[in-house]
Design a protein around this motif. Sequence first.
Motif, mmCIF file in Angstrom:
data_model
loop_
_atom_site.group_PDB
_atom_site.id
_atom_site.type_symbol
_atom_site.label_atom_id
_atom_site.label_comp_id
_atom_site.label_asym_id
_atom_site.label_seq_id
_atom_site.Cartn_x
_atom_site.Cartn_y
_atom_site.Cartn_z
ATOM 1 N N ALA A 152 0.718 -1.469 0.217
ATOM 2 C CA ALA A 152 0.007 -0.360 0.480
ATOM 3 C C ALA A 152 0.779 1.302 0.217
ATOM 4 O O ALA A 152 0.500 2.068 -0.778
ATOM 5 C CB ALA A 152 -0.700 -0.241 0.787
ATOM 6 N N PRO A 153 1.616 1.277 0.488
ATOM 7 C CA PRO A 153 2.618 2.627 0.859
ATOM 8 C C PRO A 153 2.876 2.632 -0.443
ATOM 9 O O PRO A 153 4.022 3.697 -0.786
ATOM 10 C CB PRO A 153 3.944 2.562 1.286
ATOM 11 N N LEU A 154 3.641 2.096 -1.539
ATOM 12 C CA LEU A 154 4.096 1.943 -2.756
ATOM 13 C C LEU A 154 2.765 2.135 -4.009
ATOM 14 O O LEU A 154 3.461 3.456 -5.016
ATOM 15 C CB LEU A 154 4.629 1.020 -3.535
ATOM 16 N N ILE A 155 1.702 2.719 -3.532
ATOM 17 C CA ILE A 155 0.925 3.079 -3.929
ATOM 18 C C ILE A 155 0.541 4.960 -3.744
ATOM 19 O O ILE A 155 0.531 5.113 -2.741
ATOM 20 C CB ILE A 155 -0.332 2.340 -3.824
ATOM 21 N N HIS A 156 0.777 5.550 -5.051
ATOM 22 C CA HIS A 156 0.716 6.857 -5.013
ATOM 23 C C HIS A 156 -0.673 7.477 -5.987
ATOM 24 O O HIS A 156 -1.202 6.797 -6.532
ATOM 25 C CB HIS A 156 1.721 7.341 -5.801
ATOM 26 N N SER A 157 -0.982 8.223 -5.102
ATOM 27 C CA SER A 157 -2.019 9.523 -6.701
ATOM 28 C C SER A 157 -1.517 10.394 -7.420
ATOM 29 O O SER A 157 -0.699 11.066 -6.659
ATOM 30 C CB SER A 157 -2.675 9.707 -5.389
ATOM 31 N N ILE A 158 -1.190 10.106 -8.629
ATOM 32 C CA ILE A 158 -0.919 10.913 -9.988
ATOM 33 C C ILE A 158 -1.893 10.642 -11.138
ATOM 34 O O ILE A 158 -2.436 10.867 -11.024
ATOM 35 C CB ILE A 158 0.534 10.673 -9.802
ATOM 36 N N ARG A 159 -1.983 12.006 -10.890
ATOM 37 C CA ARG A 159 -3.424 12.645 -11.818
ATOM 38 C C ARG A 159 -4.519 11.922 -11.608
ATOM 39 O O ARG A 159 -5.212 11.140 -12.752
ATOM 40 C CB ARG A 159 -3.177 12.005 -13.448
ATOM 41 N N VAL A 167 -7.504 -2.384 -3.835
ATOM 42 C CA VAL A 167 -8.718 -2.638 -3.546
ATOM 43 C C VAL A 167 -8.620 -1.849 -2.815
ATOM 44 O O VAL A 167 -10.197 -2.169 -1.709
ATOM 45 C CB VAL A 167 -8.756 -4.038 -3.863
ATOM 46 N N LYS A 168 -7.858 -2.193 -1.595
ATOM 47 C CA LYS A 168 -7.662 -2.361 -0.090
ATOM 48 C C LYS A 168 -7.970 -0.557 -0.306
ATOM 49 O O LYS A 168 -8.685 -0.020 0.925
ATOM 50 C CB LYS A 168 -6.657 -3.022 1.358
ATOM 51 N N MET A 169 -7.058 0.019 -0.631
ATOM 52 C CA MET A 169 -6.708 1.680 -1.127
ATOM 53 C C MET A 169 -7.975 2.216 -1.541
ATOM 54 O O MET A 169 -8.127 2.859 -0.800
ATOM 55 C CB MET A 169 -5.874 2.001 -1.797
ATOM 56 N N ARG A 170 -9.290 1.601 -2.418
ATOM 57 C CA ARG A 170 -9.861 1.572 -2.859
ATOM 58 C C ARG A 170 -11.261 2.064 -1.547
ATOM 59 O O ARG A 170 -11.838 2.666 -1.231
ATOM 60 C CB ARG A 170 -10.364 1.599 -4.297
#
Length: 132
Positions: A14-21, A119-122
């Motif tokens: 999860a920490p590797l997932i970033h929000s871009i655009r 999915v967990k982040m969503r």
Amino acid sequence: MNKETEIVPASDIAPLIHSIRDQRVILDSDLAKLYGVQTFRLNEALKRNRERFPEDFLFQLTPEERDALTSQIAMSKPGRGGRRTLPYAFTEHGAIMAANVLNSPRAAQMSVFVVRAFVKMRSLLTDTRELA
């Protein structure tokens, strides 16, 4: 456990997932590590199979986006022995497709954990919006 069969929990991804655009993405270097390949091998497979990666699966960062990430995470600065190309950002679907084109047991296994992390982040973001 060796690196080939080591399991990484979704909470570590999860920490590797970033929000871009306005999209949740994972960078090519992070995805390559998870899939047990070198970044240039992942990008090589991507270029050989470009037709499998439409814009909603993958995009390349702009220099400004890369610079913003460099200040937020441990990415090497250009000209310091690090990468010489702009990173690619894989969406959830792009990460699955990358596992398919790599066609390795490690990539197939890890793609399940990557999807679970997305999915967990969503779910967390949805819960947070509902609370607000």
